[in-house]
Design a protein around this motif. Structure first.
Motif, PDB file in Angstrom:
ATOM      1  N   GLU A 155       0.828  -1.212   0.000  1.00  0.00           N
ATOM      2  CA  GLU A 155       0.000   0.000   0.000  1.00  0.00           C
ATOM      3  C   GLU A 155       0.858   1.257   0.000  1.00  0.00           C
ATOM      4  O   GLU A 155       0.493   2.273  -0.599  1.00  0.00           O
ATOM      5  CB  GLU A 155      -0.943  -0.003   1.200  1.00  0.00           C
ATOM      6  N   LEU A 156       1.996   1.179   0.676  1.00  0.00           N
ATOM      7  CA  LEU A 156       2.928   2.320   0.653  1.00  0.00           C
ATOM      8  C   LEU A 156       3.380   2.581  -0.785  1.00  0.00           C
ATOM      9  O   LEU A 156       3.351   3.728  -1.259  1.00  0.00           O
ATOM     10  CB  LEU A 156       4.127   2.030   1.553  1.00  0.00           C
ATOM     11  N   ALA A 157       3.776   1.526  -1.484  1.00  0.00           N
ATOM     12  CA  ALA A 157       4.208   1.689  -2.884  1.00  0.00           C
ATOM     13  C   ALA A 157       3.067   2.216  -3.741  1.00  0.00           C
ATOM     14  O   ALA A 157       3.258   3.090  -4.606  1.00  0.00           O
ATOM     15  CB  ALA A 157       4.718   0.351  -3.426  1.00  0.00           C
ATOM     16  N   ASN A 158       1.878   1.713  -3.498  1.00  0.00           N
ATOM     17  CA  ASN A 158       0.705   2.140  -4.253  1.00  0.00           C
ATOM     18  C   ASN A 158       0.446   3.642  -4.069  1.00  0.00           C
ATOM     19  O   ASN A 158       0.147   4.371  -5.025  1.00  0.00           O
ATOM     20  CB  ASN A 158      -0.504   1.328  -3.768  1.00  0.00           C
ATOM     21  N   ASP A 179      -9.212  -4.495  -0.942  1.00  0.00           N
ATOM     22  CA  ASP A 179      -8.498  -5.777  -0.877  1.00  0.00           C
ATOM     23  C   ASP A 179      -7.289  -5.701   0.054  1.00  0.00           C
ATOM     24  O   ASP A 179      -6.727  -6.731   0.416  1.00  0.00           O
ATOM     25  CB  ASP A 179      -8.071  -6.236  -2.270  1.00  0.00           C
ATOM     26  N   SER A 180      -6.905  -4.503   0.434  1.00  0.00           N
ATOM     27  CA  SER A 180      -5.769  -4.337   1.333  1.00  0.00           C
ATOM     28  C   SER A 180      -6.243  -4.346   2.785  1.00  0.00           C
ATOM     29  O   SER A 180      -7.061  -3.509   3.198  1.00  0.00           O
ATOM     30  CB  SER A 180      -5.064  -3.011   1.049  1.00  0.00           C
ATOM     31  N   MET A 194      -2.078   1.635 -13.525  1.00  0.00           N
ATOM     32  CA  MET A 194      -1.207   1.213 -12.425  1.00  0.00           C
ATOM     33  C   MET A 194      -1.651  -0.177 -11.991  1.00  0.00           C
ATOM     34  O   MET A 194      -2.844  -0.436 -11.868  1.00  0.00           O
ATOM     35  CB  MET A 194      -1.355   2.171 -11.225  1.00  0.00           C
ATOM     36  N   SER A 195      -0.682  -1.048 -11.757  1.00  0.00           N
ATOM     37  CA  SER A 195      -1.020  -2.400 -11.325  1.00  0.00           C
ATOM     38  C   SER A 195      -1.393  -2.411  -9.845  1.00  0.00           C
ATOM     39  O   SER A 195      -1.192  -1.424  -9.132  1.00  0.00           O
ATOM     40  CB  SER A 195       0.176  -3.324 -11.529  1.00  0.00           C
ATOM     41  N   VAL A 196      -1.910  -3.547  -9.390  1.00  0.00           N
ATOM     42  CA  VAL A 196      -2.018  -3.744  -7.939  1.00  0.00           C
ATOM     43  C   VAL A 196      -0.595  -3.977  -7.422  1.00  0.00           C
ATOM     44  O   VAL A 196       0.296  -4.363  -8.178  1.00  0.00           O
ATOM     45  CB  VAL A 196      -2.943  -4.936  -7.594  1.00  0.00           C
ATOM     46  N   PRO A 197      -0.364  -3.744  -6.135  1.00  0.00           N
ATOM     47  CA  PRO A 197       1.005  -3.865  -5.616  1.00  0.00           C
ATOM     48  C   PRO A 197       1.495  -5.309  -5.568  1.00  0.00           C
ATOM     49  O   PRO A 197       0.714  -6.239  -5.388  1.00  0.00           O
ATOM     50  CB  PRO A 197       0.889  -3.314  -4.184  1.00  0.00           C
ATOM     51  N   ARG A 198       2.805  -5.449  -5.745  1.00  0.00           N
ATOM     52  CA  ARG A 198       3.484  -6.724  -5.523  1.00  0.00           C
ATOM     53  C   ARG A 198       4.584  -6.475  -4.501  1.00  0.00           C
ATOM     54  O   ARG A 198       5.257  -5.440  -4.555  1.00  0.00           O
ATOM     55  CB  ARG A 198       4.117  -7.251  -6.818  1.00  0.00           C
TER      56      ARG A 198
END
Lengths: 166, 126
Positions: free
Chosen positions: A94-97, B8-9, A113-117
């Motif tokens: 979430e921080l990266a997002n 989702d988070s 933007m992708s979901v975070p990995r």
């Protein structure tokens, strides 16, 4: 965005986006810093967001595992001994997002933007091509945090990686 | 007042639930489309929905449509919580039935401002 425009991107933009996120979201101040030379080996946690559009690239926010745990605990109000690895993984994603969202307006031509990995990494073994990577080195609570933007080839696909052992 | 957070988070569910709870909301959280649709088909009727934009199993737009398809939610407020800074996307969401959008990073101040805009006045100081 052309290669020329990518080359002209200022790493200070990466630093500024990160500082905004920490100040507004967490009430924390990031300091400008420099990479240790050589980087000490150890486990770092890396949160990544893939950008797509007229060009493709990857934003990475990387911090040592200990700092990742401290940051997560502070954000969620959870004591370290009660912090599950999954919580750290999710928080760093979430921080990266959030950093990616703040940075996105500075990246012309980016649409998605992708979901975070999130993965674990050893930065001392990382290879970075300065022609394809912008990096800001910051400090949080006296510990390093790296924010980098990688230009990826058009055929680059973001793979789902196994959950790290954090 | 009741609020449903769909994200989702787990991090965002915790953070948003805590912030809304400080405003006196009774909060439920769903981790994606399936859980959200379960709540929407139950008797528990939120006055406020907070939807993530980007989730693996459903989009925020789909959730807006699911809420607005039910007459009992005609007066409910929908707040999109997003990292997206693309104004066209946000306008699309508003056109689809969202009332406002909340840009990340979320904090007590910007959430309170949006609640005021929506006429959902905090009952407890955050």
């Amino acid at each position: 965005m052309s290669d020329e425009k990518f080359d002209q991107l200022d790493p200070a933009t990466l630093a500024q986006s990160s500082k905004i996120v920490f100040r507004q979201g967490f009430g924390m101040e990031l300091e400008d810093s420099k990479p240790a030379d050589p980087l000490e080996p150890g486990v770092w946690v890396s949160g990544s967001i893939f950008f797509s559009g007229e060009w493709s690239g990857l934003l990475r926010v990387e911090l040592p595992l200990g700092l990742a745990r401290t940051f997560t605990g502070d954000w969620l109000g959870i004591a370290d001994e009660h912090l599950e690895p999954a919580a750290v993984i999710d928080a760093i994603g979430e921080l990266a997002n959030t950093v990616a969202g703040i940075l996105k307006p500075a990246l012309p031509g980016i649409k998605g933007m992708s979901v975070p990995r999130v993965s674990e990494t050893d930065l001392s073994k990382a290879i970075r091509d300065p022609k394809r990577t912008h990096q800001a080195v910051l400090a949080l609570k006296g510990q390093p945090m790296h924010v980098s933007l990688w230009k990826c080839p058009p055929q680059f696909k973001m793979l789902v990686v196994p959950k790290p052992k954090v | 007042m009741r609020a449903l957070v769909v994200d989702d988070s787990a991090t965002m569910r915790i953070v948003l639930s805590r912030l809304l709870g400080a405003h006196g909301f009774e909060v439920r959280a769903a981790d994606g489309g399936a859980a959200a649709l379960d709540v929407l088909s139950s008797d528990w009727a939120p006055e406020l929905f907070l939807f993530d934009w980007n989730m693996p199993d459903i989009t925020g737009l789909d959730l807006i449509a699911a809420v607005r398809a039910q007459a009992r939610f005609a007066d409910a407020k929908i707040l999109m919580v997003t990292s997206e800074t693309d104004m066209a996307l946000m306008q699309h969401a508003v056109h689809a039935g969202a009332n406002e959008y909340l840009m990340r990073p979320v904090n007590a101040t910007n959430l309170a401002e949006k609640l005021e805009l929506l006429g959902l006045h905090p009952t407890v100081a955050p």
